[in-house]
Design a protein around this motif. Sequence first.
Motif, PDB file in Angstrom:
ATOM      1  N   GLN A 160      -3.259 -11.418  49.985  1.00 15.14           N
ATOM      2  CA  GLN A 160      -2.863 -12.785  50.302  1.00 15.14           C
ATOM      3  C   GLN A 160      -3.159 -13.720  49.138  1.00 15.14           C
ATOM      4  O   GLN A 160      -2.343 -14.586  48.795  1.00 15.14           O
ATOM      5  CB  GLN A 160      -3.583 -13.272  51.560  1.00 15.14           C
ATOM      6  N   ARG A 161      -4.305 -13.525  48.505  1.00 15.27           N
ATOM      7  CA  ARG A 161      -4.659 -14.363  47.363  1.00 15.27           C
ATOM      8  C   ARG A 161      -3.701 -14.124  46.205  1.00 15.27           C
ATOM      9  O   ARG A 161      -3.267 -15.075  45.536  1.00 15.27           O
ATOM     10  CB  ARG A 161      -6.097 -14.066  46.932  1.00 15.27           C
ATOM     11  N   ALA A 162      -3.346 -12.863  45.969  1.00 19.17           N
ATOM     12  CA  ALA A 162      -2.407 -12.536  44.897  1.00 19.17           C
ATOM     13  C   ALA A 162      -1.054 -13.180  45.172  1.00 19.17           C
ATOM     14  O   ALA A 162      -0.406 -13.695  44.244  1.00 19.17           O
ATOM     15  CB  ALA A 162      -2.274 -11.027  44.758  1.00 19.17           C
ATOM     16  N   GLU A 163      -0.620 -13.180  46.410  1.00 25.16           N
ATOM     17  CA  GLU A 163       0.657 -13.792  46.774  1.00 25.16           C
ATOM     18  C   GLU A 163       0.616 -15.300  46.540  1.00 25.16           C
ATOM     19  O   GLU A 163       1.560 -15.881  45.993  1.00 25.16           O
ATOM     20  CB  GLU A 163       0.995 -13.478  48.234  1.00 25.16           C
ATOM     21  N   ARG A 164      -0.488 -15.945  46.947  1.00 21.76           N
ATOM     22  CA  ARG A 164      -0.617 -17.393  46.726  1.00 21.76           C
ATOM     23  C   ARG A 164      -0.627 -17.724  45.235  1.00 21.76           C
ATOM     24  O   ARG A 164       0.019 -18.676  44.796  1.00 21.76           O
ATOM     25  CB  ARG A 164      -1.898 -17.915  47.379  1.00 21.76           C
ATOM     26  N   GLN A 202       2.886 -17.379  43.879  1.00 23.86           N
ATOM     27  CA  GLN A 202       3.706 -18.530  44.238  1.00 23.86           C
ATOM     28  C   GLN A 202       3.340 -19.747  43.400  1.00 23.86           C
ATOM     29  O   GLN A 202       4.215 -20.502  42.956  1.00 23.86           O
ATOM     30  CB  GLN A 202       3.536 -18.852  45.727  1.00 23.86           C
ATOM     31  N   LYS A 203       2.057 -19.929  43.156  1.00 22.34           N
ATOM     32  CA  LYS A 203       1.614 -21.054  42.335  1.00 22.34           C
ATOM     33  C   LYS A 203       2.113 -20.902  40.898  1.00 22.34           C
ATOM     34  O   LYS A 203       2.569 -21.872  40.286  1.00 22.34           O
ATOM     35  CB  LYS A 203       0.083 -21.119  42.363  1.00 22.34           C
ATOM     36  N   ALA A 204       2.054 -19.675  40.360  1.00 24.05           N
ATOM     37  CA  ALA A 204       2.541 -19.427  39.002  1.00 24.05           C
ATOM     38  C   ALA A 204       4.043 -19.673  38.922  1.00 24.05           C
ATOM     39  O   ALA A 204       4.531 -20.259  37.945  1.00 24.05           O
ATOM     40  CB  ALA A 204       2.209 -17.999  38.576  1.00 24.05           C
ATOM     41  N   ASN A 241       8.558 -23.158  37.160  1.00 25.11           N
ATOM     42  CA  ASN A 241       9.776 -23.888  37.500  1.00 25.11           C
ATOM     43  C   ASN A 241       9.612 -25.380  37.370  1.00 25.11           C
ATOM     44  O   ASN A 241      10.597 -26.112  37.450  1.00 25.11           O
ATOM     45  CB  ASN A 241      10.209 -23.543  38.936  1.00 25.11           C
ATOM     46  N   ALA A 242       8.398 -25.860  37.174  1.00 25.45           N
ATOM     47  CA  ALA A 242       8.155 -27.298  37.065  1.00 25.45           C
ATOM     48  C   ALA A 242       8.753 -27.829  35.772  1.00 25.45           C
ATOM     49  O   ALA A 242       8.729 -27.161  34.729  1.00 25.45           O
ATOM     50  CB  ALA A 242       6.663 -27.586  37.116  1.00 25.45           C
ATOM     51  N   GLU A 243       9.287 -29.018  35.871  1.00 30.47           N
ATOM     52  CA  GLU A 243       9.882 -29.661  34.680  1.00 30.47           C
ATOM     53  C   GLU A 243       8.751 -30.267  33.856  1.00 30.47           C
ATOM     54  O   GLU A 243       7.830 -30.898  34.384  1.00 30.47           O
ATOM     55  CB  GLU A 243      10.847 -30.744  35.106  1.00 30.47           C
TER      56      GLU A 243
END
Length: 82
Positions: A64-68, A71-73, A78-80
């Motif tokens: 679960q931590r790896a998935e979070r 997603q954060k990475a 994708n952030a501008e």
Amino acid sequence: MKAVSFILPLLLLAACADIPELEGSEAASVKAAPYPKLIPLTQVNVPPVDPVNEAAAVEEELEQRAERLSQKAQALQNAETQ
């Protein structure tokens, strides 16, 4: 042979270290304290550990931590940028 020529001076220097004595460093209350009562481990009120279930719980938590983190990475990639 190089290792011996390096280690030998270190050992000789370590032998010259001034190590303080431990005798007399504890408080008088510690010296006068009674020895603690020992009990068998069978009397300790701790449930037995099931390593299989515990490992499964740890594995699930790590997944679960790896998935979070993934997603954060992805969100950071994708952030501008300004």
